[in-house]
Structures are given as C-alpha cells and as structure tokens.
Enzyme design. Structure first.
Site, PDB file in Angstrom:
ATOM      1  N   ARG A   8     130.145  79.215   4.694  1.00  0.00           N
ATOM      2  CA  ARG A   8     130.892  78.163   3.997  1.00  0.00           C
ATOM      3  C   ARG A   8     130.433  78.050   2.550  1.00  0.00           C
ATOM      4  NH1 ARG A   8     129.826  72.877   6.884  1.00  0.00           N
ATOM      5  NH2 ARG A   8     128.073  73.849   7.903  1.00  0.00           N
ATOM      6  N   SER A  14     132.370  69.475   3.855  1.00  0.00           N
ATOM      7  CA  SER A  14     132.134  70.378   4.988  1.00  0.00           C
ATOM      8  C   SER A  14     132.602  71.795   4.698  1.00  0.00           C
ATOM      9  CB  SER A  14     132.858  69.871   6.236  1.00  0.00           C
ATOM     10  OG  SER A  14     132.284  68.668   6.686  1.00  0.00           O
ATOM     11  N   GLU A  57     147.175  67.117   6.471  1.00  0.00           N
ATOM     12  CA  GLU A  57     147.123  68.583   6.419  1.00  0.00           C
ATOM     13  C   GLU A  57     148.495  69.204   6.214  1.00  0.00           C
ATOM     14  OE1 GLU A  57     145.775  66.741   8.830  1.00  0.00           O
ATOM     15  OE2 GLU A  57     143.618  66.991   8.549  1.00  0.00           O
ATOM     16  N   PHE A  67     142.641  72.039  12.666  1.00  0.00           N
ATOM     17  CA  PHE A  67     143.672  71.231  12.011  1.00  0.00           C
ATOM     18  C   PHE A  67     144.597  72.103  11.167  1.00  0.00           C
ATOM     19  CE2 PHE A  67     139.881  68.288  12.149  1.00  0.00           C
ATOM     20  CZ  PHE A  67     140.238  67.748  13.359  1.00  0.00           C
ATOM     21  N   HIS A  99     134.565  75.889  10.560  1.00  0.00           N
ATOM     22  CA  HIS A  99     134.403  75.279  11.881  1.00  0.00           C
ATOM     23  C   HIS A  99     135.332  75.896  12.923  1.00  0.00           C
ATOM     24  CE1 HIS A  99     132.443  72.573   9.144  1.00  0.00           C
ATOM     25  NE2 HIS A  99     131.931  71.870  10.123  1.00  0.00           N
ATOM     26  N   ASP A 107     130.812  67.789  18.096  1.00  0.00           N
ATOM     27  CA  ASP A 107     132.110  67.119  17.976  1.00  0.00           C
ATOM     28  C   ASP A 107     132.995  67.392  19.194  1.00  0.00           C
ATOM     29  OD1 ASP A 107     131.695  65.724  15.693  1.00  0.00           O
ATOM     30  OD2 ASP A 107     132.592  67.204  14.360  1.00  0.00           O
ATOM     31  N   ARG A 137     130.865  77.162  11.465  1.00  0.00           N
ATOM     32  CA  ARG A 137     129.956  76.159  10.944  1.00  0.00           C
ATOM     33  C   ARG A 137     128.537  76.732  10.869  1.00  0.00           C
ATOM     34  NH1 ARG A 137     126.762  71.949  13.120  1.00  0.00           N
ATOM     35  NH2 ARG A 137     126.696  70.110  11.779  1.00  0.00           N
TER      36      ARG A 137
END
Lengths: 283, 319
Positions: free
Chosen positions: B13, B40, B61, B86, B112, B120, B170
């Site tokens: 990331r 994130s 989104e 998402f 992620h 999560d 992640r």
C-alpha cells in the site's frame, strides 16, 4: 429541405428546428422498428436549445478541447441525440438509418467509442450525473461547461444523490443538470411507482441552484440556461416539466409509448400532425 | 517463514502511495480519487502533495467510479482507490458500463483484498473481486507479489490505455522482485526453477508457494514457482511451457475458488495442454474475523496446504 440557421437564439427558428428534429426522430425509430419514442420527444426541445443556442461545439473536430460537454444520462433517448448530431453533421443519414443495427455507430444507447459527438457511453440509469461531474472537475477554472440530461424516473437511482452531494460539495458551478420531468416511467406514473417530488426542493437541500420551467417553452429554456451560466458558486439543476411523447397527440402522456416504435400508419398520422409531408422514406 | 525470513518486508500500500506521488510529479494529468479510506489505501500521500488533484468523494464509491470515468473522458490519468470489496462489489456495474465500455483509462487500485484484512471479518474480506473484475471485457487484472512489483504495476497501469484493476493486500509482503527486472502487463515470471510440479501464485500466496517449494525440496521434490501477477490477460505461454515441462500444477490465491487464478490457469490448461491441476483457494466460503495468520491456517491457505496440493497433483500425473 428548408434550410434553418445552425446556431440561433431566435425562438421561432429554434421551434422550427425542434419540429424538424421530431420528424427525424420518428422516421428513424420507425425505420429501425425499435426505440424510445416518448422519451425522445419529451426532451427534444431541451436538446434543441442546448445544441443550437447554448453549447459551444465544433462538428468538424468533435474532440475540440474548448467544447462544452453534454452527457445524455437518460441514454434511452438516444434517437433525440442522434437527430441533433445528424443535423449538425456529426453523423450521416445512413447512420440514422442504421439505428440499433449490429455494425452501426448509432447503437441502441449512446456509445462514445463509436459515435462522434457522444461524450459518454450511457444507458444504465443513474451514472451520467457522476460522469458529467467528473468532466466538470477536469475542466475546473476553464470556460467549458458540462450539461447532463436526466430523466425524472432516473432520480430514483441512489447514485444521483451521491453525485448531487459531491457536485455541491466541490462547488462545481460549471455543471448544469437538466431533468426531463415527463412524469412517466416504464411501469406507470413516477408519482405512483416511486415518487421523486419535490425535485427542485431536494436539489436545493443538497446545495444546488434550482430552476423550474416548462420544458417545451423555448424562451423559458433559454432563460434558464442563461441563469445557470450566470451562477458561479454552485451547480444548477433545471427541472423541466415536459410531456412524454410531446408533439404528437397519439403518443402524448401514454406510458405504452415509452419504448415503442410507430408503425407506418402511426408515423403517417404523426407526420401529419407535425406538418410534414407523409412519406415513409428513410430517415 | 524460513525461506523469506532474511528478506525485507514492505507494505504494498505504501509502495502504491509513493508511486502515485512520483507519477503526480511526472504528469499534471494524474488525478486520484478515494472514498474516505485515503489513510488506509495510502492515497493520502498523493493528497498531501497534490491537494488540487485529489478528490475525496466520501463514502460514495459508485459516484467515485463514475466521476473517475468523467475525469478520464476529459483526458486525465485517473486512479481510484478503496477496499477491494467495495470498489469491485458495490461498483461492478459502474465499472462495467461507465469505465470499461467507453474504454476509460481508469486505474482501480484496491487494498485489503482477500482474507488477511483480518479482524474486520467477512463483510470486509473480498474473496470474489478477481473473478468479477476478470469477467468484464477489456479489464486487466493485476495482483502484485510485493512492494517492488506494486510500484512497477502501478506505473504500467498509468501509461496503459484502458481500465486496470490492481489488487493489494493489507499485509506487508517480503520483497522478492528487483528494480532491474522489467515488468510487463500479461507476462508471468519464473521466481524459482523446478522440474516436478509448477506452483502458480499471486500476491500473498506467491510467498506461500515459495515456502511450499522449500518444504517440497526437503522431500526431494523439485517445485517450480511462477508469479502470475497479471491474472488477466494471463500469460498462456508460460502456463503451457510449465505444463509441458513439469506435468503437474498448483494454483495458490487468497480468493474464492470460483473464478480466480485457479480458473484462469485451468481454462488455459484445459484448452491447450491438460495436466493435473490442484487449486489452493478459499473453498466457496465467506471469511471471518481473526488474525491474518490464524485465518490463513483456518482456511488452509498455508505453505503446508500448497505442498500437499503439489503432492496430490504429482500423484495424479503419475497415474
């Protein structure tokens, strides 16, 4: 054909152009035996004012960087857009005759990769306002403006309100949405299927400048577009009250004419009402 | 983690965020959008450097994807980021109709991806994203294996004409790629040579495959490891060559068994050179909360599971 000037703010001339475009739409849809008659006729006065009075565009160079942008978010009114693009010379009569055919640039819904003058591929409702807003963000600080035509039934899509929120948040005053509020959707009255009113008040609550007009009154349309252009701190929505199938009595306010093509007899009657010699010739 | 213990472990990331900044310096046309996850996804690095070219669209989104399309249609080089679940799941139809259909140069970089989102839980664990992105005509799908390859993939996507989906995890990953090795979209990479079986891996599971090869080496099995980071268009040439040369294959991915790397490789093998193929993936289940390591063990996405799959594939090849 009697030649009309291409760019004008004279209401008489704009009405004459709109009449010609109605004829073109009906001939094209009849020839294809498929297409959205009612939806195309309800928005053609709006498109006429946009393309012949308001938008800066240049058919000889469709991707001219200085051009204003138009997104037909209610993509099913493609025959109306094609009629305008044809009159401007972006596409040919042969292209109109090929509406909805396999190899055509005039696909059932506008395809920006195929058809010159089409800025965005549309057809899936609810996405065009976001796309238009993306264009408006790209053109921030420049003279170009972005216009997006929405249907009233389309306002049932949640994404419309996401875009309404973000365009107001970014103060995108170069964005103008026009709602072709013809009160009908496929299954019936918008008010009965899923009420979207009060449209203007909703947009105002989201932070927009909202105007409400008769969407067939050329003078009112021109004035609203001028007011939108003069608004510099927020996006503008023009809620245009229209009649689905406007201009032909047998189509007006008839839900069944949302996505139906006229047969030869219906075309002949329609052309007569529009004051056009009744020929079923190619569009 | 014996085989990779000595390697640098870096965040893909962060590599993405830094690469965005570099691209932003190279071209004023580069713009970035995020949906309230910029810290994130690390697009915050670009936002801090180029605030006028960064658009935080909030938790919207679908609006973000179509706004990205509009920016692209106006000549911008667009990156849009969110979590994999998402961006691909909620926005599939926006991606198909507003991005891919008009051929927009919109680069969707999702972080992620997979199970290792961790605590999560299932709602945030994208296990279907590769399948649904792969199904869209003209879409390119890349799952980089480390931070270095992430940088290369993001750069390649920026200049590539057409939509690209890049899936990051992640978890930080050991660095196995080098700056010198050229990266090309659609070209696989033999990371470790071997004769008896080929282990095709992507992302985090590429590293599990490398460890599995180490385990198998102790048993006298020579396992080749291939990084198929471009899942679409997949490198048919290297798949067929490995099939011919090793006669057995395993795929390893942090994704559901339907429609991911296993199917991408399987389609090629079935059509061009059928050999025994074993797929290591989540077996048609949703994820759940847990530590990344714990989750990988629970769902059997481990070096041991890859090694076991390799033994099965080899045994089938001998029958």
């Amino acid at each position: 054909m009697k030649l009309q000037p291409l760019r004008t703010r004279d209401p008489e001339q704009l009405r004459a152009i709109a009449r010609e475009l109605r004829v073109s739409i009906l001939r094209t849809i009849h020839h294809a035996a498929s297409g959205h008659t009612g939806s195309s006729l309800s928005c053609i006065d709006l498109l006429t004012c946009l393309y012949f009075a308001e938008l800066r565009h240049y058919p000889f160079q469709p991707d001219w960087p200085e051009r204003d942008r138009f997104v037909l978010s209610k993509g099913h009114a493609a025959p109306a857009l094609y009629a305008v693009l044809h009159r401007w010379g972006y596409i040919t009569s042969e292209d109109l005759a090929q509406l909805r055919q396999l190899a055509s640039i005039t696909q059932g819904h506008p395809d920006s990769r195929r058809c010159p003058g089409v800025e965005a591929s549309t057809g899936s409702l609810g996405q065009g306002l976001s796309v238009g807003h993306g264009m408006a963000l790209a053109l921030r600080g420049q003279a170009q403006r972005v216009y997006v035509l929405l249907g009233d039934g389309e306002l049932q899509e949640g994404q419309i309100w996401e875009a309404a929120m973000s365009a107001a948040h970014f103060r995108s005053a170069n964005l103008c949405a026009i709602v072709d509020a013809n009160r009908l959707q496929i299954d019936g009255l918008v008010a009965e299927i899923m009420n979207v009113e009060p449209i203007a008040a909703k947009f105002v609550a989201f932070g927009w400048n909202a105007l409400e007009i008769d969407g067939h009154d050329v003078e009112q349309i021109l004035r609203a577009l001028e007011q939108a252009r003069a608004t510099t701190d927020k996006p503008t929505v023009i809620v245009a009250r229209t009649i689905k199938g406007k201009g032909v009595s047998i189509f007006e306010n008839k839900v069944e004419w949302h996505g139906k093509a006229p047969n030869a007899a219906q075309l002949e009657r329609a052309l007569r009402e529009l004051g056009e010699p009744p020929t079923a010739a190619a569009p | 983690m014996t085989a990779t213990a000595s390697r640098r472990v870096l965040s893909t990331r962060e590599a993405y965020g830094r690469t965005l900044v570099r691209l932003g310096e190279l071209s004023r046309d580069v713009v970035v959008l995020d949906a309230d996850l910029s810290s994130s996804t690390q697009t915050s690095l670009f936002a801090a450097r180029f605030p006028d070219r960064f658009f935080n669209m909030g938790v919207s989104e679908q609006d973000m994807i179509c706004t990205a399309a509009g920016l692209s249609l106006s000549g911008k080089i667009v990156f849009a980021s969110s979590f994999a679940i998402f961006i691909t799941g909620r926005c599939w139809e926006q991606i198909r109709n507003s991005v891919a259909l008009p051929g927009c140069n919109v680069n969707l970089v999702a972080t992620h991806g997979g199970l290792t989102v961790g605590k999560d839980g299932a709602s945030h664990q994208a296990l279907e994203d590769i399948a649904i992105m792969r199904a869209i005509p003209t879409m390119t799908v890349i799952v980089p294996g480390d931070a270095v390859e992430t940088r290369k993939a993001v750069e390649a996507a920026a200049w590539y004409d057409g939509p690209v989906y890049i899936r990051l995890t992640r978890e930080n990953l050991p660095v196995i790629d080098s700056d010198e090795r050229p990266f090309r979209i659609g070209v696989g990479w033999e990371v470790r040579p071997g004769r008896d079986v080929t282990l095709f891996g992507i992302g985090l599971m590429l590293h599990a495959a490398l460890e599995a090869a180490e385990l198998l080496a102790h048993e006298g099995i020579s396992a080749r490891v291939v990084n198929l980071s471009t899942v679409k268009p997949v490198d048919e040439h290297i798949i067929v060559r490995c099939a011919v040369e090793t006669g057995a294959a395993v795929t390893a991915e942090e994704h559901n068994v339907c429609g991911g790397l296993g199917d991408a490789v399987g389609e090629v093998l079935l059509r061009r050179h059928p050999i025994p193929l074993e797929r290591v993936a989540v077996r048609d289940a949703f994820g759940r909360s847990g530590d990344p390591k714990e989750l990988l063990e629970y769902f059997e996405l481990t070096p041991q599971a890859v090694a076991a799959a390799a033994r099965r594939a080899i045994a089938r090849a001998k029958r």
